[in-house]
Scaffold this motif. Structure first.
Motif, short mmCIF file in Angstrom:
data_model
loop_
_atom_site.label_atom_id
_atom_site.label_comp_id
_atom_site.label_asym_id
_atom_site.label_seq_id
_atom_site.Cartn_x
_atom_site.Cartn_y
_atom_site.Cartn_z
N LEU A 142 0.89 -1.15 0.07
CA LEU A 142 0.08 -0.10 0.00
C LEU A 142 1.09 1.36 0.15
N ASN A 143 2.06 1.24 0.82
CA ASN A 143 2.86 2.34 0.72
C ASN A 143 3.62 2.44 -0.65
N VAL A 144 3.79 1.38 -1.25
CA VAL A 144 4.63 1.66 -2.52
C VAL A 144 3.43 2.43 -3.57
N GLU A 145 2.11 1.70 -3.44
CA GLU A 145 1.25 2.45 -4.26
C GLU A 145 1.02 3.81 -4.13
N LEU B 96 3.21 5.86 -3.01
CA LEU B 96 4.73 6.48 -3.63
C LEU B 96 4.50 6.79 -4.95
N ILE B 97 3.66 5.65 -5.72
CA ILE B 97 3.74 5.64 -7.21
C ILE B 97 2.70 6.85 -7.64
N GLU B 98 1.63 6.77 -6.78
CA GLU B 98 0.43 7.72 -6.80
C GLU B 98 0.98 9.22 -6.94
N MET B 99 1.87 9.48 -6.10
CA MET B 99 2.47 10.86 -5.63
C MET B 99 3.49 11.08 -6.82
N VAL B 100 4.37 10.34 -7.24
CA VAL B 100 5.43 10.23 -8.19
C VAL B 100 5.14 10.70 -9.83
N GLY C 125 8.32 0.58 -7.00
CA GLY C 125 8.70 1.96 -6.47
C GLY C 125 9.99 2.32 -7.27
N THR C 126 10.68 1.27 -8.06
CA THR C 126 11.91 1.51 -8.50
C THR C 126 11.79 2.58 -9.59
N MET D 190 5.08 15.40 8.42
CA MET D 190 6.07 14.62 7.41
C MET D 190 5.85 13.11 7.98
N VAL D 191 5.49 12.54 6.86
CA VAL D 191 5.21 10.92 7.04
C VAL D 191 6.33 10.27 6.50
N VAL D 192 6.71 9.06 7.23
CA VAL D 192 7.67 8.26 6.72
C VAL D 192 6.95 7.06 6.06
N LEU D 193 7.11 7.19 4.77
CA LEU D 193 6.12 6.10 4.07
C LEU D 193 6.90 4.43 4.11
N PHE D 194 7.88 4.52 3.88
CA PHE D 194 8.77 3.26 4.15
C PHE D 194 10.30 3.63 4.37
#
Lengths: 165, 165
Positions: free
Chosen positions: A7-10, A12-16, A48-49, A139-143
């Motif tokens: 979910l966190n990678v998702e 990340l992808i959503e934001m990037v 996330g790469t 500030m959130v640490v996503l992973f």
């Protein structure tokens, strides 16, 4: 835990995915200075790469040869996305991958297209992702796969970040 | 040379004055990692010095206490401004200066306003400024007061940067 990481990678992808330009930060050779340049993110994979085209002869390739630790800074006011990503960079000199990632925008940097012998790829595997959540101003640490302490880390401005692995 | 430097500072101010958010990058304590967070630039002085409000109790203040070398990354797609600024940070705990710089936007972070005892200022004096010139697609070294070699430095993507002191 695995599911939470996905979910966190998702997230990340959503934001990037709509970010056109980030700052790719490396360590300058033989100094303690940072070295940064705006880079276009060619693709973000499902894990996330992140992928970047670059000239093999550029300074940043030398710098990555010395130190694979890189950071990616994103400050996108229009989409309100603010991320600081720390990861490990690898050089990938694979023509098949270049063909897959190529788009005509890259012609600005590589007028010769895929035939350019100086073309190569930087692959960045994120190890720590911090983003600024605009709704809560936190500030959130996503992973974070770099640090030993993975829960309850107090963050910026005395607010609590969430760390999910 | 003095005049050229003034023109470069003017160029820096021109590029930074409408930027609302940058990434302020410090060195994490006791590690070799970078630490970044989005920050609002409160003001840029006529000499290029940049001012930020912060909580005195925040991590970044501790980090600046350990290492005054900071970097400011700006990737502003809407204005097409891309800058990487390296500078020296100083903590300035001066209420008169805070009054001068205060604006109501800061209430989001400091609901107590200027009475907040945890409020302080970070002052960043730029020592090296690199920006990406979109018309020529070149990285330009606007000024560099850190490096010994001040002319003809070859930059990113094999293009030549200009260094003016």
């Amino acid at each position: 835990m695995k599911q939470e990481h996905s979910l966190n990678v998702e997230k990340l992808i959503e934001m990037v995915k709509d970010v056109r330009v980030c700052m790719l930060i490396t360590n300058e050779k033989n100094t303690e200075n940072l070295s940064g340049r705006p880079m276009s993110i060619s693709k973000i994979d499902a894990d996330g790469t992140m992928w970047f085209f670059t000239k093999a002869s550029s300074y940043k390739v030398e710098e990555i040869g010395e130190s694979k630790k890189v950071s990616i800074s994103i400050t996108n006011e229009s989409s309100n996305n603010y991320l600081m990503i720390h990861g490990i960079a690898t050089m990938v000199n694979d023509k098949t991958k270049m063909k897959e990632l190529w788009n005509s925008i890259m012609k600005a940097w590589f007028p010769l297209g895929l035939d350019d012998p100086d073309m190569t790829l930087i692959k960045v595997k994120p190890k720590e992702v911090n983003y600024w959540d605009s709704s809560s101003s936190k500030m959130v640490v996503l992973f974070n796969m770099l640090k030993a302490i993975v829960t309850g880390k107090e963050y910026e401005e005395g607010k609590h970040g969430k760390i999910n692995l």
